[in-house]
Design a protein around this motif. Structure first.
Motif, PDB file in Angstrom:
ATOM      1  N   PRO A  15       0.870  -0.878   0.278  1.00  0.00           N
ATOM      2  CA  PRO A  15       0.287  -0.119   0.061  1.00  0.00           C
ATOM      3  C   PRO A  15       1.093   1.258   0.250  1.00  0.00           C
ATOM      4  CG  PRO A  15       0.011  -1.248   2.777  1.00  0.00           C
ATOM      5  CD  PRO A  15       1.039  -1.793   1.269  1.00  0.00           C
ATOM      6  N   SER A  67      -5.881   4.887  -5.918  1.00  0.00           N
ATOM      7  CA  SER A  67      -6.515   3.514  -5.019  1.00  0.00           C
ATOM      8  C   SER A  67      -5.020   3.050  -5.509  1.00  0.00           C
ATOM      9  CB  SER A  67      -7.908   2.760  -4.471  1.00  0.00           C
ATOM     10  OG  SER A  67      -7.999   1.754  -5.352  1.00  0.00           O
ATOM     11  N   ALA A 102      -4.262   7.732  -2.893  1.00  0.00           N
ATOM     12  CA  ALA A 102      -5.322   8.069  -1.678  1.00  0.00           C
ATOM     13  C   ALA A 102      -4.102   8.236  -0.844  1.00  0.00           C
ATOM     14  CB  ALA A 102      -6.487   6.769  -2.505  1.00  0.00           C
ATOM     15  N   SER A 151      -3.182   7.808   3.434  1.00  0.00           N
ATOM     16  CA  SER A 151      -2.642   6.187   3.800  1.00  0.00           C
ATOM     17  C   SER A 151      -2.546   6.346   5.459  1.00  0.00           C
ATOM     18  CB  SER A 151      -1.036   6.032   3.341  1.00  0.00           C
ATOM     19  OG  SER A 151      -0.319   6.819   3.957  1.00  0.00           O
ATOM     20  N   GLN A 158      -9.539  -2.305   2.980  1.00  0.00           N
ATOM     21  CA  GLN A 158      -8.329  -0.837   2.826  1.00  0.00           C
ATOM     22  C   GLN A 158      -9.181   0.185   1.444  1.00  0.00           C
ATOM     23  OE1 GLN A 158      -5.306  -4.160   3.671  1.00  0.00           O
ATOM     24  NE2 GLN A 158      -4.191  -2.923   4.819  1.00  0.00           N
ATOM     25  N   GLN A 162      -9.696   3.716   0.834  1.00  0.00           N
ATOM     26  CA  GLN A 162      -8.973   4.471   0.096  1.00  0.00           C
ATOM     27  C   GLN A 162      -9.629   4.890  -0.594  1.00  0.00           C
ATOM     28  OE1 GLN A 162      -5.778   1.870  -1.149  1.00  0.00           O
ATOM     29  NE2 GLN A 162      -4.135   2.744   0.217  1.00  0.00           N
ATOM     30  N   GLY A 173     -10.088   8.611  -1.680  1.00  0.00           N
ATOM     31  CA  GLY A 173      -9.806   9.519  -2.035  1.00  0.00           C
ATOM     32  C   GLY A 173     -10.286  10.111  -3.422  1.00  0.00           C
TER      33      GLY A 173
END
Length: 562
Positions: A9, A77, A224, A226, A480, A484, A488
Motif C-alpha cells: 500500500p 487507490s 490516496a 495512507s 482497505q 482508499q 480518494g
C-alpha cells in the motif's frame, strides 16, 4: 508460523517501522520527479523536471493484462485482490530469463536480522532471474548514516536502494552524481523489453527523474491517503458507539468512551487525523507542504487550518481522553498490546496496520476487529484531503556499471515488478512453496524458514503497481481498498505533487523543528502563539525567499498534478 499477506500500500518510514507484523511488502509513498533546471550532463543540483521535458524521458505505459484485479484501482487507490490463492492457476509474466548470469551487488535497508547469503530464497530468486544478486543489507534504522558514507566514497555497489525519507542533506546531489541514466534502456518504447516495468504507472516513473535523467527504479504507492483513523469495531458494536462525522462529535464520543479509573481512554494522539479533518496540506514531504492559492504559494504552517488542527488536538489532551502513553510522544511504546487490551479504542496510523493488527490478534483474540473510520470534515461536511506521492522508495544503478550489469539489474526489476497472481510475484514475496510457505484453503502461510529468509529484499529493487492482497483476511483487503477509494474521492493534488524536488541546501534546516513544536503544543507544553512566532521567524530566516524559489520552479516547469 504466522499467516502472511502481500501488500504494497505504501511505505513511508513511519509505516515501514510502524508494525513488525506487516512483514509482507508495505513500502513507502512517493510521486513523480526530481531533476533539472540546467541541461548539463550531470543535471542541476536543485529544482525539478516536468512538462514536456519529463515526457521525453518517461517510459511508455503498457498496462499489464496478465492478471485482472478483483477490485480495480480508482481514485488513487491500490489494486485489490480478495480471492483465495490457487497455485495451479498462477500466471507467468516473465516467460524467459532476461538475466545473463552476471553478478550484481545490492545495498538496501533491512529491518530485522538479515538472512545468510546463499540461502534457499536467494538461490531460487537468482535462478528464476538468471542473475547472481549479492545482498549488502544494512540496518534500516541507521541507514541514512551508512548511505551518506557509501555515497561519499568511490566504492559504490552496483545498486543502492534509497527510501524517500533518507533523501535529506547531500543525498539528492549524490544521487545525481553517482548513479546512471537509465533512459537509454527504459525511456519511451525501450521499456517494452521489460513488460512488468512498462506496467508501472507513469506517475511513479516521473518521480524517478533525478537531475534531468531517469535514474530511479520505483516502488509505486497509492496517491490516496495512507493515514487511517483505526478503531476497535468490535467494542464499538458492543457498546453501541456511533462513528463521528465532525470534530465536535468526536470529542463527545471520546468523553463517552473515556473512564480513566477503569483504564480506558478514547484514543492516542489524533494530530494526523486532525490535519486531515481540517484540510491541512501534507507534512510528509517538504514540497507537498506548498500550494498555489489565488496566485500565491502558501505553506501549510501559514494556514489557519494548521493552527485549528493543533488546537483541536490539544483540546483532546486537555480533556483527558488521550491515553497517557501519547504524552511520551515519539518514544511511546508499541500501541498494539494496549489497543488489543482495549485501553484505548482509536488511533491514527498507516493503513498497513489494519491487516497487521488483524493478523496479530487472529488466534489469541478472535473477537478482536479493527477497522478504519472514514475521515470527516471538521465541521461535519466532506473532508479536503491531499494526495500522497506515487512512489517513495527507489533503486539506483551505479554510474560505473557496465551495460551488461545494467541489463542484469533490469532483469531483476522485471521479475520483482511482476503483478500479484503470477509465479514471479509469489516467488518474490513468499519464496519457494513447501520451503518458505504452504497453502491451505487458498491461504499462504510462511514457514519458520520463510519468516527468516523471505523479508524485505528483492521487493526493494522495483515493485508492481500498488497492490493490496490478503488471502488470509480478504475482508480486510476489501475494506482497505474501498476506504482508499472513498477517501480518494475527496483528495486533491497540491502544486508540487508528483515532483521530485531538491531544495537549495541553504534552506534545508528551515523547518526542522516544526514537528517537535507541533507535538509540544498538542501536549500542552507550548502555546499556539509559539507556533505563530515560529512561522514569523521562519519567514524572515528564509521562508519567504524559499517561497520565491518554489514559485520560480512552478513557473518554469508547471505542475505535474492533473
Amino acid at each position: 508460523m504466522t499467516p502472511n499477506a502481500a501488500s504494497s500500500p505504501a511505505p513511508s518510514r513511519r509505516s515501514f517501522l510502524a508494525s513488525s507484523a506487516v512483514a509482507a511488502a508495505a513500502v513507502a509513498g512517493g510521486m513523480p520527479l526530481l531533476a533539472a533546471c540546467g541541461g548539463s550532463d550531470t543535471g542541476s543540483r536543485e529544482g525539478t523536471t516536468s512538462g514536456k521535458d519529463a515526457k521525453k524521458l518517461l517510459p511508455a505505459y503498457v498496462a499489464s493484462n496478465v492478471v485482472a484485479p478483483d477490485i480495480p484501482a480508482r481514485n488513487g487507490s491500490a489494486l485489490g485482490f480478495t480471492a483465495k490463492l490457487d497455485l495451479a492457476t498462477l500466471k507467468t509474466s516473465v516467460p524467459k530469463k532476461l538475466g545473463k548470469g552476471g553478478k550484481v551487488t545490492v545495498m538496501s535497508p533491512f529491518w530485522g536480522s538479515p538472512p545468510k547469503q546463499g540461502n534457499a530464497y536467494y538461490r531460487a530468486m537468482n535462478d528464476l532471474i538468471g542473475v547472481d544478486v549479492v545482498w549488502q543489507n544494512q540496518d534500516g534504522n541507521t541507514y541514512d548514516q551508512k548511505l551518506g558514507a557509501v555515497l561519499a566514497s568511490s566504492d559504490v555497489p552496483d545498486v543502492v536502494v534509497v527510501p524517500g525519507w533518507n533523501m535529506g542533506g547531500k543525498i539528492p546531489s549524490a544521487i545525481i552524481g553517482k548513479f546512471a541514466d537509465l533512459g537509454p534502456y527504459l525511456s519511451g518504447d525501450a521499456v517494452k523489453e521489460y513488460p512488468n516495468l512498462a506496467a508501472i504507472p507513469t506517475d511513479a516513473w516521473q518521480r524517478s527523474l533525478f537531475g534531468g535523467k531517469l535514474r530511479g527504479l520505483p516502488m509505486p504507492t497509492p496517491s490516496a491517503p495512507s493515514m487511517v483513523p483505526l478503531y476497535r469495531q468490535d467494542i464499538f458494536a458492543k457498546e453501541g458507539y456511533e462513528l463521528p462525522k465532525s470534530c465536535d462529535e468526536f470529542m463527545a464520543l471520546a468523553k463517552e468512551i473515556t473512564n480513566a479509573r477503569a483504564k480506558r481512554w478514547a484514543c492516542l494522539d489524533m494530530k494526523w487525523t486532525a490535519f486531515q479533518a481540517f484540510g491541512v496540506l501534507s507534512g510528509s514531504e517538504k514540497p507537498l507542504g506548498w500550494n498555489l492559492v489565488d496566485g500565491k504559494l502558501v505553506n501549510r504552517i501559514e494556514t489557519e487550518e494548521f493552527l485549528e488542527a493543533l488546537e483541536w488536538s490539544r483540546k483532546l489532551f486537555a480533556a483527558g481522553v488521550v491515553h497517557p502513553d501519547s504524552k511520551l510522544g515519539k518514544n511511546a511504546p508499541d500501541p498494539g498490546p494496549k489497543f488489543a487490551a482495549g485501553e484505548f479504542l482509536i488511533y491514527p496510523n498507516n493503513i498497513s496496520q489494519w491487516w497487521g493488527r488483524t493478523a496479530e490478534q487472529a488466534t489469541q483474540n478472535p473477537e478482536f476487529k479493527i477497522w478504519g473510520m472514514d475521515v470527516w470534515g471538521h465541521d461535519g461536511g466532506n473532508p479536503t484531503l491531499w494526495a500522497e506521492q506515487p512512489a517513495g522508495i527507489f533503486a539506483f544503478v551505479s554510474k560505473k556499471a557496465s551495460e551488461s550489469v545494467i541489463r542484469d539489474v533490469l532483469a531483476v526489476a522485471n521479475v520483482t515488478a511482476a503483478p500479484y497472481g503470477t509465479k514471479e510475484y509469489m516467488m518474490t514475496n513468499y519464496g519457494v512453496e513447501g520451503t518458505h510457505y504452504t497453502v491451505k484453503d487458498g491461504v499462504p502461510t510462511k514457514t519458520d524458514q520463510g519468516n527468516i529468509e523471505v523479508m524485505n529484499a528483492y521487493v526493494m529493487v522495483a515493485s508492481p503497481a500498488a497492490t493490496i492482497a490478503h488471502p488470509d483476511f480478504p475482508d480486510v483487503a476489501k475494506g482497505q481498498v474501498e476506504w482508499q477509494q472513498r477517501m480518494g474521492a475527496f483528495t486533491r493534488k497540491s502544486s508540487f505533487w508528483g515532483m521530485q524536488i531538491t531544495e537549495p541546501a541553504r534552506y534545508t534546516n528551515l523547518s526542522n523543528d516544526v514537528e517537535q513544536l507541533e507535538d509540544d503544543i498538542v501536549r500542552g507544553r507550548k502555546k499556539i502563539s509559539d507556533m505563530q512566532q515560529f512561522v514569523s521567524d521562519w519567514k524572515s530566516k528564509g521562508g519567504d525567499k524559499l517561497r520565491d524559489w518554489y514559485k520560480k520552479v512552478l513557473d518554469d516547469n508547471g505542475s505535474a498534478a492533473s
